[in-house]
Design a protein around this motif. Sequence first.
Motif, mmCIF file in Angstrom:
data_model
loop_
_atom_site.group_PDB
_atom_site.id
_atom_site.type_symbol
_atom_site.label_atom_id
_atom_site.label_comp_id
_atom_site.label_asym_id
_atom_site.label_seq_id
_atom_site.Cartn_x
_atom_site.Cartn_y
_atom_site.Cartn_z
ATOM 1 N N ILE A 1 14.118 97.999 65.028
ATOM 2 C CA ILE A 1 13.909 98.393 66.429
ATOM 3 C C ILE A 1 13.609 99.892 66.514
ATOM 4 O O ILE A 1 14.272 100.706 65.869
ATOM 5 N N THR B 1 13.549 101.643 76.937
ATOM 6 C CA THR B 1 12.533 100.787 76.313
ATOM 7 C C THR B 1 12.619 100.878 74.795
ATOM 8 O O THR B 1 12.661 101.967 74.230
ATOM 9 N N GLN C 1 10.966 99.151 71.051
ATOM 10 C CA GLN C 1 9.817 98.428 70.487
ATOM 11 C C GLN C 1 10.292 97.517 69.358
ATOM 12 O O GLN C 1 11.050 97.927 68.494
ATOM 13 N N VAL C 2 9.821 96.238 69.379
ATOM 14 C CA VAL C 2 10.133 95.282 68.317
ATOM 15 C C VAL C 2 8.824 94.787 67.703
ATOM 16 O O VAL C 2 7.778 94.802 68.354
ATOM 17 N N TYR D 1 11.325 89.373 69.395
ATOM 18 C CA TYR D 1 11.821 89.509 70.768
ATOM 19 C C TYR D 1 12.591 88.263 71.210
ATOM 20 O O TYR D 1 13.694 88.334 71.754
ATOM 21 N N GLU E 1 16.604 87.916 72.159
ATOM 22 C CA GLU E 1 16.996 87.421 73.475
ATOM 23 C C GLU E 1 17.916 86.207 73.368
ATOM 24 O O GLU E 1 18.828 86.026 74.168
ATOM 25 N N TYR F 1 11.739 95.532 76.495
ATOM 26 C CA TYR F 1 11.195 95.362 75.156
ATOM 27 C C TYR F 1 9.697 95.701 75.180
ATOM 28 O O TYR F 1 8.995 95.321 76.117
#
Length: 465
Positions: free
Chosen positions: A32, A43, A45-46, A52, A56, A79
């Motif tokens: 990440i 925010t 970033q993946v 993602y 979740e 994300y």
Amino acid sequence: MQANYQIFWNECMGVIKDIVPEAAFNTWFQPIIPLSYENNRFTIQVPSQFFYEYLEEKYVSVLKVTIERVFGSGTMLNYRVMVDRTTGGTVDYPTENTSTAVKKIIPKDANKAPAPFAQPVAQDLDSQLNPKYNFDNYFEGISNRFGRVAGESVAQNPGKTAFNPLFIFGPSGVGKTHLCHAIGTRIRELYPEKKVLYVSSHLFYVQFSDATRKNTANDFLYFYQNLDVLIIDDIQELIGKEKTQNTFFHIFNHFHQLNKQLVLTCDKAPVDMQGMEERVITRLKSGLRVELNRPDPELRKKILRSKVKHDGISIPEEVIDFIANNVKDNIRDLEGVLVSLMANSVINDHEINMALAKRIIGQAIRLENKPISIQAIEQVVCESLNIDRSAIQTHSRKREIVQARQLTMYLSKKYTDYSLSHIGKMVGKKDHATVLHACRAIKDQIEINKVFRSTVEEIETKLKS
């Protein structure tokens, strides 16, 4: 706060590292990248849509609680998902928040699929394979020897053997997922140009449902048909999902016609997959079907010794034998007992010995006082049903004798490590198919006949006493 979001994220990572297992932390949190913190919205970033969705599903509560604790109450989590590594395209997803309405931010063309004839580069495709599951640590035993040989054959020549599809089935925890990851990893090593993808049936269904909702089903179909090797885990999860089955049917046909490799896992044989379309079942039966059984004693010992060596701990051989002889159902149980032993040893500063092993295993399973033999089972069954023991070894088709014979086979499979063929040989000189039929017949009776179920429970109590 805005200038220091990287420092705060590092603090979050420290908290998360203490909560989740090390392997999960390295796999799902290390990649990440923190991007920004503006207007109470953080925010990250993946690397992929799969990433993602997994966060979740499995870890969203961990992320939310930790971020709110470090950044402050009411902080929203966004994300940013990399959807195209060649162009750098991204798509943003906010987490759900019932107290604040958040508009989804989707950059222009972010969800647009690649041009129909633009071949994705194999190196740019995330195969979703876990390299720690490979053939080097996939130990061989009687229960999985055929599966390993078939898997290595497929990995050497994907799509060019009669083992297509390779259908691997068996109960939970016997190594199906490990084997299919090992196959995919070996193919990637030998054929780096091939596009290989591992996906769970659940994710396949979620992706298809999403594509249908967004009217991009054709792009979904194209993406999968463009692969060279497709590995789908737990195919039984598509039972009852007719539209997804229909799409899988077309993908299967495409792979079959172009000699591309399919590897599938399931918790049951194709013939037992009620709720799956007949045309799909027919195709699942068209390749090689491999059953993985519960690990035999020697395999259990191999696995335990390997893990002990890998973790650099010292466990007496008698403890390894004790664990292997009592934890029989699956490999996950073996690993769980070993983890509990190590944790108790470290926390209580106590060496691992037989007393500790018995206590830990006793908390997880019922310890058997002595091994149960097929002969002992046969004797208890015959005594309980008032059947002459020698009658079981005859070819008599009398109802009460058939039932005693089948019950002996059923309990022998449940309480011993012998193969179906060996059980059949010992009980009436029958073949493995007869034993399998007997086990199913007894299981069906137990489910619908309370009196019979009570009789079986009484026999099992006698066996354990």
